[in-house]
Structure formats: C-alpha cells, structure tokens
Design an enzyme around this catalytic site. Structure first.
Site, PDB file in Angstrom:
ATOM      1  NE  ARG A  69      -3.436   2.495   2.590  1.00 21.12           N
ATOM      2  CZ  ARG A  69      -3.323   3.396   3.583  1.00 21.12           C
ATOM      3  NH1 ARG A  69      -2.535   3.146   4.627  1.00 21.12           N
ATOM      4  NH2 ARG A  69      -3.988   4.521   3.537  1.00 21.12           N
ATOM      5  CG  HIS A 113      -1.305   9.048   3.249  1.00 28.05           C
ATOM      6  ND1 HIS A 113      -1.361   7.704   3.533  1.00 28.05           N
ATOM      7  CD2 HIS A 113      -0.950   9.634   4.417  1.00 28.05           C
ATOM      8  CE1 HIS A 113      -1.042   7.487   4.810  1.00 28.05           C
ATOM      9  NE2 HIS A 113      -0.772   8.651   5.369  1.00 28.05           N
ATOM     10  CD  GLU A 158      -4.836   7.555   9.721  1.00 28.99           C
ATOM     11  OE1 GLU A 158      -4.388   8.652  10.106  1.00 28.99           O
ATOM     12  OE2 GLU A 158      -4.433   6.468  10.184  1.00 28.99           O
ATOM     13  CG  ASN A 281      -4.886   3.243   8.642  1.00 27.41           C
ATOM     14  OD1 ASN A 281      -4.945   2.243   7.918  1.00 27.41           O
ATOM     15  ND2 ASN A 281      -4.470   4.413   8.223  1.00 27.41           N
ATOM     16  CE1 TYR A 283       0.178   3.256  13.534  1.00 28.21           C
ATOM     17  CE2 TYR A 283      -1.864   4.008  12.533  1.00 28.21           C
ATOM     18  CZ  TYR A 283      -0.541   3.615  12.417  1.00 28.21           C
ATOM     19  OH  TYR A 283       0.048   3.570  11.186  1.00 28.21           O
ATOM     20  CD  GLU A 342      -1.425   4.037   7.922  1.00 28.51           C
ATOM     21  OE1 GLU A 342      -1.126   4.472   9.060  1.00 28.51           O
ATOM     22  OE2 GLU A 342      -1.678   4.773   6.961  1.00 28.51           O
TER      23      GLU A 342
HETATM   24  C1  GBH Z   1      -1.229   7.244  10.522  1.00 31.60           C
HETATM   25  O1  GBH Z   1      -1.891   8.160  11.307  1.00 31.60           O
HETATM   26  C2  GBH Z   1      -0.920   7.857   9.188  1.00 31.60           C
HETATM   27  O2  GBH Z   1      -1.790   7.368   8.189  1.00 31.60           O
HETATM   28  C3  GBH Z   1       0.514   7.700   8.769  1.00 31.60           C
HETATM   29  O3  GBH Z   1       0.792   8.582   7.726  1.00 31.60           O
HETATM   30  C4  GBH Z   1       1.413   7.901   9.955  1.00 31.60           C
HETATM   31  O4  GBH Z   1       2.766   7.950   9.623  1.00 31.60           O
HETATM   32  C5  GBH Z   1       1.156   6.771  10.924  1.00 31.60           C
HETATM   33  O5  GBH Z   1      -0.187   6.671  11.225  1.00 31.60           O
HETATM   34  C6  GBH Z   1       1.940   6.873  12.218  1.00 31.60           C
HETATM   35  O6  GBH Z   1       1.599   8.023  12.907  1.00 31.60           O
HETATM   36  O7  GBH Z   1      -2.475  10.190  21.710  1.00 31.60           O
HETATM   37  O8  GBH Z   1      -1.758   8.018  22.415  1.00 31.60           O
HETATM   38  O9  GBH Z   1      -4.057   8.355  21.855  1.00 31.60           O
HETATM   39  C7  GBH Z   1      -2.097   7.741  12.648  1.00 31.60           C
HETATM   40  C8  GBH Z   1      -3.006   8.622  13.438  1.00 31.60           C
HETATM   41  C9  GBH Z   1      -3.265   9.776  15.452  1.00 31.60           C
HETATM   42  C10 GBH Z   1      -2.972   7.391  15.532  1.00 31.60           C
HETATM   43  C11 GBH Z   1      -2.880   9.857  16.901  1.00 31.60           C
HETATM   44  C12 GBH Z   1      -2.692   7.467  17.021  1.00 31.60           C
HETATM   45  C13 GBH Z   1      -3.245   8.944  19.011  1.00 31.60           C
HETATM   46  C14 GBH Z   1      -2.309   8.307  19.952  1.00 31.60           C
HETATM   47  N1  GBH Z   1      -2.707   8.611  14.845  1.00 31.60           N
HETATM   48  N2  GBH Z   1      -3.231   8.652  17.574  1.00 31.60           N
HETATM   49  S1  GBH Z   1      -2.673   8.746  21.593  1.00 31.60           S
END
Ligand code: GBH
Length: 431
Positions: A69, A113, A158, A281, A283, A342
């Site tokens: 991707r 993006h 996103e 995605n 995280y 992601e």
């Molecule tokens: C993605 O965004 C993007 O698509 C990518 O470009 C980027 O490099 C990658 O992730 C890594 O950042 O404050 O502890 O709750 C991720 C968006 C926004 C996910 C903030 C985690 C909060 C963490 N992120 N979020 S926290």
C-alpha cells in the site's frame, strides 16, 4: 488470497519534491513554515524513494509480502490540482506498479494521503466543496492509466486525522485551527470519496475502499457524564466517517454543530456508494472523560496501565479485536470486507527492535481472534516498510521494518523484518 503487505505514503518517503514536474503540496508549504515540524524537518528528501524505488521493491520482495500500500501524490499527477496532467508523474507510478507486479506484489494505491496540491488549498482546500469534483477528476485520470493492473484502490487516508489535525487543531497541513471548519472539511472529503468511487468504477477499477482510522472508545468511568462524553467522541472519531459511508446517514452531530447546512440533497447517496472493502488503520484505544471547559463535549483521559511505544502511544493488541468485532456488531451486513491498511509502532533508533516484533505478533493474533469471531478480514499491512518522515515529528519517530540512515539513505533491515519474513514463510507452508 489474504493480502500481507507494508504501507507507506508519498510525502513521507518520496522526496524529489521539485522533480519531473511535480507541483507544490500543502505539506511542502507547511513543513517549510517555521515551528510547524520538530527541528524544522521537511519531506524534501525523505527516503529518496523517488530515486530508490527499485531497491525498495527488492526489500519488499525479500520480505515475502504479496501486497504494497503506497500513496499517489496528487501534485505529481496534476501539479495545479485540476486540468493539466503531468504525464511524467503517472509514468513514475506506472513503473512502480509494473515492478511490483513482476515480483508478485499487488499494488494497493491510496489516492490521497494528505498532500493536497497547494493550488487547491489557495481556493480553500477541503472547505471548498468544489474540491470534491476535482478529486474525482484526478481519480479518473489515475485509473485511466492503472485500472487494468490495480486490484484494490483506497480513495482517502484517514479523513478524521486530516480534519482534526489539519483543520481543527492546526498541527498538520494546512495548519488551520478553526473548529467550525472541521465538519465541512470532513463532509467534503466524504463527498470526494463518493464521487471518486464512482469515477474509479467508471474507469474500470476492480475494487474500491476507503481507509478510516478507528479507535475503540473507553469511557473513563461508568458515570453518566463520562459515558455521554465517550459517546460524543465515538461519534466524532469513528461514526462521522463510517456511518455515512456504510449507512448513508450522519450520526447525531448536535454536540458539535447547530447546522449541517454544508450537506446538500443527494450528497449522502453519493457518499454511500457501495464499496468492496473498508480499510482500517488501528494504533490504540482512547479513554474519554466528561468535558473540561475548552468547548469540546469530551476530554481525553489517557489510556494508562499499558506499555507504550516510542511515541508514547499505549500498546493494546486486544483493542484491534475489540474494534473489529465492534464494527461487525454496529454495521452487520452493511460492513464490507475489512483490510487492516495500517498497524505498527515507532521504536527507538535501533536494529534490534524487539518491541516491534512483540507489537506485530500481538496485533496479528488479535486480528485472528476477530476473524475467529466472524469478522471478514482480507488483508494486513504493516506501517511502515521504511523509517520515514513522520509528519509533525519529522524524522524523530521511526516506524520502519527497515532502518533508514537519513544521511546516507542506507537501508538496513531490522530484526522485525526478519521476524515478519519468517512469519510469512510459515503461513505459506501452513496453507
Ligand atoms: C497514521 O496516522 C498515518 O496514516 C501515517 O501517515 C502515519 O505515519 C502513521 O499513522 C503513524 O503516525 O495520543 O496516544 O491516543 C495515525 C493517526 C493519530 C494514531 C494519533 C494514534 C493517538 C495516539 N494517529 N493517535 S494517543
């Protein structure tokens, strides 16, 4: 075939921002403004992938993934955002797609993006409804060249983060901090997604999806005020983007706005154009408490009691299972097949990234549990192939399976790369 891949994005890896007719994007502008990124880092050179893409394809081939991707930089294809097409830009992505296919790697391009052509920003960016039509025109242009070889398209990456960080908080390009602009910026992205989906199909695209970043929302307590705030946050982060696409209607936005006059008749039908997949995605989860006095209907209470990544984000693998099964119970038969587009973490600057191995192992296992519970997941992409330009954090956060020395551009596979290679090999012999 389950897609196992890595993910990247154009501005984060390509560099070569002035080459082969590329126009200026909002990230070029933003990163060059003082104080916007850590240490003033920019994507001018990044991983120099624009010149080193063959080596990067080799790295993926050695890893044994069957999908990749990446994102297409709109300003490489249309330097002014509309009208004139820069053929050299399309040529670059065509070479990449063909090289991937030759190695048995399915190309999964994302059309946006976050690197909007600056010329469109000068006309209001995502606040201007016309940008939705421009995006559809751009999508059709790319598909006319590549639709015969691309199995799966992602329209937007996103839209929540682009709205929240770019338009409401001002910590990403275009750097606006006006809450009232956020919802129109969301709506116009969604409209752009719908129009682009139709344009892609008309140009012969096989499968179309969008990537939303979703988070399980945990109320800080069972008190009424915390529950209400958690609901409001879930609406803003998750449902604002999933509901109109999957159900054809917005959730209750009354905590955020008195009027939705930016929504016109027929828009929701366009936005709900059926999709072949939903990109997710993931995280981390989010813990939400009753509002303080900043005008928002929620407060971030912070997830505590878990290990954290180098970025300080909590590591909660089971949050991925919770998210996936939650989507299935909310949307039922309206939920298309899911691709995890992601998932990954940043670690210290080391080749011995054992915390990344643990992260990936835990999250892949959580994905499998969700699949066992009946969620239709068709792909998993690690963020990211390479250490790269991490937006406002510049080169300070390293998400790669492959280490990049930003002085020499030397790539060195990390321990996690070898781990994933073995993991994928074992899969192949299992099935
Ligand atoms: C993605 O965004 C993007 O698509 C990518 O470009 C980027 O490099 C990658 O992730 C890594 O950042 O404050 O502890 O709750 C991720 C968006 C926004 C996910 C903030 C985690 C909060 C963490 N992120 N979020 S926290």
């Amino acid at each position: 075939m389950f897609l196992w891949g890595t993910a990247t994005a154009a501005y984060q890896i390509e560099g070569a921002v002035k080459e082969d007719g590329r126009g200026v994007s909002i990230w070029d502008t933003f990163a060059h403004e003082p104080g916007r990124t850590r240490d003033g880092h920019t994507g001018d050179v990044a991983c120099d992938h624009f010149h080193r893409w063959r080596e990067d394809v080799e790295l993926m081939s050695g890893l044994g993934v069957n999908a990749y991707r990446f994102s297409i930089a709109w300003p490489r294809v249309q330097p002014q955002g509309d009208g004139e097409v820069n053929v050299a830009g399309l040529d670059f992505y065509e070479r990449l797609v063909d090289a991937l296919l030759e190695k048995g790697i399915q190309p999964v391009p994302t059309l946006f993006h976050w690197d909007l052509p600056q010329a469109l920003q000068d006309r209001g960016g995502w606040i201007n409804r016309d940008i939705a039509g421009n995006f559809a025109e751009y999508a059709a242009t790319v598909a006319a060249r590549l639709a015969d070889r691309v199995p799966l398209w992602i329209t937007l990456n996103e839209p929540f983060v682009h709205m929240a960080y770019g338009y409401a908080m001002g910590i990403h390009a275009p750097g606006q901090a006006l809450l009232t602009d956020a919802l129109p910026a969301a709506h116009h992205q969604l409209l752009a997604h719908g129009l682009a989906t139709q344009a892609l199909r008309a140009a012969g695209a096989r499968q179309v999806a969008i990537t939303n970043n979703c988070t399980p929302v945990w109320p800080a307590s069972q008190e009424e005020a915390d529950l209400k705030a958690a609901e409001a946050y879930d609406i803003l982060h998750n449902r604002l983007f999933n509901d109109p696409i999957l159900l054809g209607k917005y959730p209750d936005l009354s905590a955020y706005t008195k009027t939705v006059d930016f929504v016109r008749d027929g828009d929701l039908d366009v936005i709900a154009t059926p999709l072949d997949g939903l990109g997710i995605n993931y995280y981390n989860p989010t813990r939400i408490a009753a509002p303080t006095d900043d005008g928002l209907p929620f407060a971030d209470a912070g997830v505590t009691g878990y290990p954290t990544t180098a970025f300080g984000w909590p590591v909660v693998p089971d949050g991925l299972r919770e998210l996936l099964t939650g989507l299935k119970s909310r949307y039922g038969s309206a939920l298309p097949p899911i691709h995890i587009t992601e998932n990954g973490c940043s670690t210290d600057d080391t080749l011995e990234d054992h915390s990344r191995i643990e992260f990936l192992e835990g999250h892949i296992a959580a994905m499998r549990r969700a699949m066992d519970e009946g969620v239709d997941v068709r792909g998993y992409f690690v963020w990211s192939l390479l250490d790269n330009f991490e937006w406002a954090e510049g080169y300070h956060q390293r998400f790669g399976l492959v280490h990049v020395d930003f002085e020499t551009q030397r790539r060195t596979p990390k321990a996690s790369y070898r781990w994933l290679r073995e993991h994928l090999r074992a899969q192949n012999t299992d099935t």
